[in-house]
Design a protein around this motif. Structure first.
Motif, PDB file in Angstrom:
ATOM      1  N   UNK A 103       0.837  -1.209   0.000  1.00 17.18           N
ATOM      2  CA  UNK A 103       0.000   0.000   0.000  1.00 17.18           C
ATOM      3  C   UNK A 103       0.871   1.258   0.000  1.00 17.18           C
ATOM      4  N   UNK A 104       1.971   1.204   0.750  1.00 18.59           N
ATOM      5  CA  UNK A 104       2.824   2.389   0.826  1.00 18.59           C
ATOM      6  C   UNK A 104       3.504   2.650  -0.524  1.00 18.59           C
ATOM      7  N   UNK A 291      14.629   0.304   9.016  1.00 12.47           N
ATOM      8  CA  UNK A 291      13.745   1.126   9.842  1.00 12.47           C
ATOM      9  C   UNK A 291      12.961   0.304  10.838  1.00 12.47           C
ATOM     10  N   UNK A 292      12.279   1.000  11.740  1.00 12.79           N
ATOM     11  CA  UNK A 292      11.477   0.362  12.789  1.00 12.79           C
ATOM     12  C   UNK A 292      10.042   0.859  12.658  1.00 12.79           C
ATOM     13  N   UNK A 293       9.102  -0.084  12.626  1.00 18.90           N
ATOM     14  CA  UNK A 293       7.686   0.279  12.469  1.00 18.90           C
ATOM     15  C   UNK A 293       6.964   0.013  13.789  1.00 18.90           C
ATOM     16  N   UNK A 322       6.568   3.290   7.870  1.00 18.10           N
ATOM     17  CA  UNK A 322       6.547   2.344   6.741  1.00 18.10           C
ATOM     18  C   UNK A 322       6.883   3.074   5.432  1.00 18.10           C
ATOM     19  N   UNK A 323       6.476   4.326   5.337  1.00 21.44           N
ATOM     20  CA  UNK A 323       6.804   5.080   4.112  1.00 21.44           C
ATOM     21  C   UNK A 323       8.311   5.362   4.044  1.00 21.44           C
ATOM     22  N   UNK A 324       8.902   5.574   5.212  1.00 21.01           N
ATOM     23  CA  UNK A 324      10.364   5.755   5.208  1.00 21.01           C
ATOM     24  C   UNK A 324      11.050   4.451   4.794  1.00 21.01           C
ATOM     25  N   UNK A 325      10.486   3.324   5.251  1.00 25.43           N
ATOM     26  CA  UNK A 325      11.039   2.020   4.847  1.00 25.43           C
ATOM     27  C   UNK A 325      10.940   1.868   3.325  1.00 25.43           C
ATOM     28  N   UNK A 326       9.806   2.273   2.767  1.00 23.76           N
ATOM     29  CA  UNK A 326       9.611   2.179   1.318  1.00 23.76           C
ATOM     30  C   UNK A 326      10.672   2.992   0.580  1.00 23.76           C
ATOM     31  N   UNK A 327      10.960   4.178   1.066  1.00 24.65           N
ATOM     32  CA  UNK A 327      12.005   5.006   0.428  1.00 24.65           C
ATOM     33  C   UNK A 327      13.367   4.289   0.511  1.00 24.65           C
ATOM     34  N   UNK A 328      13.630   3.679   1.690  1.00 22.39           N
ATOM     35  CA  UNK A 328      14.911   2.973   1.849  1.00 22.39           C
ATOM     36  C   UNK A 328      14.985   1.750   0.937  1.00 22.39           C
ATOM     37  N   UNK A 329      13.879   1.002   0.859  1.00 27.03           N
ATOM     38  CA  UNK A 329      13.871  -0.183  -0.010  1.00 27.03           C
ATOM     39  C   UNK A 329      14.075   0.263  -1.460  1.00 27.03           C
ATOM     40  N   UNK A 343       9.274  13.019  -0.606  1.00 24.82           N
ATOM     41  CA  UNK A 343       9.346  13.396   0.814  1.00 24.82           C
ATOM     42  C   UNK A 343       7.998  13.956   1.310  1.00 24.82           C
ATOM     43  N   UNK A 344       7.344  14.759   0.479  1.00 28.10           N
ATOM     44  CA  UNK A 344       6.094  15.395   0.940  1.00 28.10           C
ATOM     45  C   UNK A 344       4.928  14.413   1.055  1.00 28.10           C
ATOM     46  N   UNK A 345       5.116  13.134   0.574  1.00 30.10           N
ATOM     47  CA  UNK A 345       4.062  12.135   0.725  1.00 30.10           C
ATOM     48  C   UNK A 345       4.309  11.252   1.948  1.00 30.10           C
ATOM     49  N   UNK A 346       5.437  11.464   2.624  1.00 31.74           N
ATOM     50  CA  UNK A 346       5.763  10.611   3.783  1.00 31.74           C
ATOM     51  C   UNK A 346       5.018  11.079   5.028  1.00 31.74           C
TER      52      UNK A 346
END
Ligand code: SF4
Length: 347
Positions: A103-104, A291-293, A322-329, A343-346
């Motif tokens: 979803x993210x 990251x940590x969720x 989770x959105x930060x994790x998505x950016x990292x992945x 960044x503005x969608x996180x």
């Protein structure tokens, strides 16, 4: 109409499952428990084959590269990134995490995303994605995934079961046949990301997915853990499995990492990290920490109702995490994080 395991009609459905493309030998007795698989290179030769009544049949079965692998590679050629989600242990929220991740990724309307459930014995993705009662469409082009939103499709064995409460009691080769069929016959089309949710542990399903996808290029695996040592213990095994199987580890995510109060946003440690948690383990094992969720009780509710938690509660610390994790992945698979999720969608 969805294909049924009970009443096989089209060649591409249940009848096919019972007889995977690679001609299976006609065994004279059931496969013993430690059977390497009648189609494996070791068939008829391995230690487990000593004394097996099928030994001469298996030893004479033609071996060699699986003829379906080029078909799978061609079928998946429109998918830019294939990401496995693995956990060493059950109960760490891996399927929940996979749906959050999908979803993210899909919260960026410019990305197209698929989620594939390879947990044959406990498929939960359709329920969590809110498409439990849907059926898959079969055409000459293959099986169409169920589209949850315009840019997010899902595929699961659940769609093929006549009754959602039926148990799937299959041994390795039959499970592998179904996974192969998923990969070979599902018409995903053009996707940016395919998230492959796997069962916990290091079982047949993992080996099948990896060996069948190797040619078409798996970007790597995201490992999921919780902070306690009992979970970290199994993640070490999963890391070892990935290294032995040649699966690139994209990184480790610590799920259920603290509890984020929906009202005051304060975080409490429910599963305390007695030995340093995922971050310390990642550092020790030399893998990236993605990251940590934190826990949020609304995540479970959103999954039960088949809703997107990240869309319903975008301000929750869990959604932001989770959105930060998505950016990292995304970065780990070679994408610019700002293209994956600006960044503005996180937050
Ligand atoms: S001979 Fe080996 S591969 Fe064949 S059924 Fe027996 S144990 Fe399995």
């Amino acid at each position: 109409m969805a294909p049924s395991l009970e009443e096989p009609t089209p060649a591409s459905t249940a009848a096919y499952l019972a007889a995977p493309t690679k001609a299976a030998p006609n065994l004279v007795a059931p496969e013993p428990e430690h059977c390497p698989g009648p189609e494996s290179e070791q068939a008829g030769k391995g230690d487990a084959c000593a004394g097996c009544p099928n030994q001469s049949i298996c030893a004479s079965t033609p071996k060699g590269p699986d003829p379906d692998i080029p078909l799978i590679t061609a079928r998946l050629s429109g998918i830019r990134h294939k990401i496995l989600v693995l956990s060493g242990k059950g109960g760490v929220g891996k399927s929940t995490f996979s749906t959050l991740l999908a979803h993210a990724f899909a919260s960026n309307p410019d990305s197209s995303v698929g989620i594939m459930d390879t947990d044959i014995c406990g498929p939960s993705i359709p329920k969590m994605m809110g498409v439990e009662t849907e059926t898959i469409h079969v055409s000459n082009a293959g099986w169409s995934p169920v589209w949850v939103t315009d840019n997010l499709g899902a595929m699961s064995v659940q769609f093929m079961l006549p009754n959602r409460d039926d148990a799937v009691i299959w041994r390795g080769p039959k499970k592998n046949g179904l996974i192969k069929q998923f990969l070979k016959d599902v018409e995903w089309g053009e996707l940016d990301y395919l998230i492959v949710d796997t069962p916990p542990g290091t079982s047949d399903e993992h080996l099948s997915v990896n060996s069948l996808l190797k040619e078409s290029g798996v970007d790597g695996a995201v490992l999921v853990t919780t902070p306690q040592e009992v979970s970290l213990l199994d993640v070490r095994k999963e890391i070892d499995f990935c290294r032995k199987a040649g699966i690139r580890i994209l990184g480790l995510v610590e799920n259920m990492s603290g509890f984020a109060c929906p009202k005051c946003k304060h975080e409490s440690q429910i599963f305390r990290a007695t030995t340093g948690g995922g971050k310390r383990l990642a550092k020790k094992m030399g893998i990236p920490f993605l990251g940590a969720v934190p826990l949020d009780p609304r995540v479970g509710m959103a999954c039960d109702f088949g809703e997107s938690f990240v869309d319903s509660y975008p301000d929750s610390p869990a959604s932001i995490a989770i959105k930060k994790v998505v950016r990292s992945v995304g970065q780990m698979v070679g994408e610019d994080p700002d293209n994956v999720l600006p960044e503005n969608m996180v937050a």
